[in-house]
Design an enzyme around this catalytic site. Structure first.
Site, PDB file in Angstrom:
ATOM      1  N   CYS A 380       0.829  -1.196   0.000  1.00 46.61           N
ATOM      2  CA  CYS A 380       0.000   0.000   0.000  1.00 46.61           C
ATOM      3  C   CYS A 380       0.877   1.265   0.000  1.00 46.61           C
ATOM      4  CB  CYS A 380      -0.981  -0.061   1.174  1.00 46.61           C
ATOM      5  SG  CYS A 380      -2.515   0.807   0.814  1.00 46.61           S
ATOM      6  N   HIS A 519      -3.494  -5.288   0.572  1.00 46.76           N
ATOM      7  CA  HIS A 519      -2.899  -5.853   1.797  1.00 46.76           C
ATOM      8  C   HIS A 519      -2.923  -7.381   1.768  1.00 46.76           C
ATOM      9  CE1 HIS A 519      -2.411  -2.111   4.048  1.00 46.76           C
ATOM     10  NE2 HIS A 519      -3.480  -1.704   3.382  1.00 46.76           N
ATOM     11  N   GLU A 521      -1.227  -9.397   3.409  1.00 44.99           N
ATOM     12  CA  GLU A 521      -1.028 -10.003   4.745  1.00 44.99           C
ATOM     13  C   GLU A 521      -2.345 -10.427   5.397  1.00 44.99           C
ATOM     14  OE1 GLU A 521      -0.681  -6.820   3.991  1.00 44.99           O
ATOM     15  OE2 GLU A 521      -1.294  -5.483   5.618  1.00 44.99           O
TER      16      GLU A 521
HETATM   17  N1  GLN Z   1      -2.172   6.503   2.994  1.00 45.43           N
HETATM   18  C1  GLN Z   1      -2.211   5.778   1.779  1.00 45.43           C
HETATM   19  C2  GLN Z   1      -3.541   5.890   1.056  1.00 45.43           C
HETATM   20  O1  GLN Z   1      -4.537   6.226   1.627  1.00 45.43           O
HETATM   21  C3  GLN Z   1      -1.856   4.317   2.004  1.00 45.43           C
HETATM   22  C4  GLN Z   1      -2.839   3.592   2.853  1.00 45.43           C
HETATM   23  C5  GLN Z   1      -2.297   2.293   3.359  1.00 45.43           C
HETATM   24  O2  GLN Z   1      -1.102   2.063   3.322  1.00 45.43           O
HETATM   25  N2  GLN Z   1      -3.153   1.444   3.874  1.00 45.43           N
HETATM   26  O3  GLN Z   1      -3.623   5.612  -0.111  1.00 45.43           O
END
Ligand code: GLN
Length: 547
Positions: A380, A519, A521
């Site tokens: 992310c 994600h 994970e």
């Molecule tokens: N802050 C970033 C976004 O909103 C990444 C979010 C995250 O890593 N879950 O896109």
């Protein structure tokens, strides 16, 4: 109709209720039953989405896009059953539903009270989907005696009465403290905790007693007598080296048998525990170790990256190595060379995160991994940082940055390689967000499909070109810069099916460098390690052979 197991805690918090519930779920599965696990949390936040990971640990996202408590992660990792929005509820959500109904006039002018309106709302929630499984395990957050918890305790008491006899049981976790001075385990706090439960109408059927010392038979008998529980239903819970030992450990002390006895299920189906025997074998018989640096922001609280830590452990199990991960605060090398900090590691992981703090350090970590050919997994925000690094250092965009940080600063300072997404498509549905929307649930949340590029590294890893993974973010990499970045070798190897949203990037001329917008994970399990984590650890193991 499902049978219900309500799990409560007493004496102190953090006794491992979530883990005990998850392990029990796994044991019931091993006996051939279907299960679903649920968490009822007494706090007043509507959901954990807006709670600080510093305080509350990670937010666990479900396929259907709910932001839930990290205990749901344990449930999934132990049972493999994908959690749903309806598997997590807080007082805040319950009250907000009740108040919404009241405003709508649903209660026809009645005076709205905790009993029956709030308790009915809780009972309705508990009953959702009860024709789908054999057992529903409901964990109540907090400890008995907490003011916020009372409506939940009252609701489960009523629920037990509403259902036919023998359909619900109550399991209570307590602590037996050890007094070194007199070399004694003390049972009084447990007695008091059960007394507290009984004063609100709940008689536990099973008592799980956490203890750092062996609980002698004599003490078990005493607890049984004073707490009005059968002696064989007093279950010891000792400290474990790994959480994945919990199913076997609880089985050995008779937890699943005690539960089946409490429901009068006889003869009890024989358990098949091969899955957990294999998991234990992989944990205890690892050959060697790899070191992974996790460069992030919420490094003081391990629970903030709970699923990542677990997924790395699973990746280690897949490769029969131990993964030793160190959390490194990205701010340390904000203005300096990260090499001295990162050189000891065979792999670097930059996890998700929010806000600008620490991002320059993460960008440096991505650069270090790219130029030193160290395996890198960017999750992310970790993917976004890798893209910004490439844009700044190779694609001729020295001012590349993210709109996320511009918003914080209140003015445009960067070339927005990562931009704020305001509308997108989920399945056949168009989703729209306005900048000023409230903070709850305004992100791209939950499972989304992605299409992988044939021949890419990720296509090989997944062994499939169509995947779906869970998301939780507001910002996206802008495809406007795709060509410039691909020319440098940073390939966009996974895209949303409509081709608008980059899901995965990878460096071609590198042993292992992958950034993912989702994600992975969240979907990894000890008995089914996520392919990206398994392959990331494999690459790290390869590195350790090289040095
Ligand atoms: N802050 C970033 C976004 O909103 C990444 C979010 C995250 O890593 N879950 O896109």
């Amino acid at each position: 109709m499902a049978r219900y197991i309500f799990i409560t805690g007493g004496v102190v918090s953090s006794l491992g209720k979530g883990l005990a519930s998850a392990a029990l779920g796994a044991l019931l599965q091993a006996r051939g039953f279907t299960v679903r696990l649920r968490k009822l949390d007494p706090y007043l936040n509507v959901d954990p989405g807006t709670m600080s990971p510093f305080e509350h640990g990670e937010v666990f996202v479900t396929d259907d896009g709910a932001e839930t408590d990290l205990d749901l992660g344990h449930y999934e990792r132990f049972t493999g059953v994908a959690a749903r929005r309806t598997d997590s509820v807080s007082s805040g959500r319950i009250y907000s539903n009740v108040l919404e109904k009241e405003r709508r006039g649903d209660y026809l002018g009645k005076t709205i009270q905790v009993i029956p309106h709030v308790t009915n709302e809780i009972k309705d929630w508990i009953g959702i989907g009860d024709d789908e499984v054999d057992f529903m395990l409901c964990e109540i957050g907090g400890t008995v005696g907490d003011i916020e918890g009372l409506p939940f305790f009252e609701a489960i008491r009523q629920f037990g009465q509403d259902r036919p006899r023998g359909q619900c049981i109550f399991m209570h976790l307590t602590l037996l403290p050890y007094l070194a001075a007199s070399s004694e385990l003390k049972t009084k706090p447990t007695q008091h905790s059960v007394k507290e439960l009984r004063s609100i109408g709940l008689q536990p059927d099973i008592l799980v007693c956490r203890s750092e010392h062996n609980i002698p038979e004599k003490e078990r008998a005493k607890i049984a007598l004073f707490c009005n529980v059968r002696p064989e239903a007093v279950i010891p819970a000792y400290d474990l080296k790994s959480i994945y030992e919990a199913p076997m450990a609880y089985h050995k002390v008779g937890l699943d048998q005690a539960v089946l006895d409490a429901f009068d299920i006889s003869p009890a189906p024989k358990p098949n525990l091969t899955r957990w025997v294999d998991v234990e074998d992989r944990i205890h018989n690892a050959e060697g170790e790899v070191r992974v640096a996790i460069v992030g922001k919420y490094t003081q609280l391990e629970d903030a990256y709970k699923s990542i830590a677990e997924a790395l452990t699973h990746g280690g199990m897949a490769n029969r190595v131990r993964v030793k991960s160190d959390w490194i605060d990205a701010e340390i090398f904000e203005g300096e060379d990260p090499a001295p900090y990162l050189e000891p590691y065979q792999a670097i992981l930059v996890p998700g995160g929010f806000g600008e703090r620490g991002t320059e350090g993460k960008i440096r970590a991505a650069e270090f991994a790219r130029t030193h050919k160290v395996p890198y997994l960017g999750i992310c925000l970790g993917m976004q940082m890798a893209v910004i690094e490439a844009a700044r250092n190779l694609a001729g965009l020295p001012d590349a940055g993210s709109e996320e940080f511009d918003h914080e600063a209140g003015k445009r300072r960067f070339e927005p390689v990562v931009y704020h997404l305001k509308e997108w498509v989920q399945g056949n549905r168009k989703v729209e967000r306005k900048v000023g929307d409230d903070k709850g649930g305004t992100m791209r949340l939950g499972a989304y499909d992605a299409t992988l590029k044939p021949g890419s590294r990720v296509a090989g890893i997944y062994g499939n070109l169509a995947i779906d993974e869970r998301h939780r973010h507001r910002y996206e990499v802008d495809t406007k810069y795709r060509e410039a970045l691909e020319e440098q070798g940073l390939k966009f190897s996974g895209m949303s099916p409509d081709g608008r949203l980059p899901e995965i990037v990878e460096w071609t001329d590198h042993p292992w460098f992958i950034g993912v917008q989702f994600h992975p994970e969240l979907k990894s399990k000890p008995f089914q390690p996520h392919p990206l984590f398994a392959d990331f650890v494999r690459a790290a193991k390869e590195m350790s052979r090289l040095v």
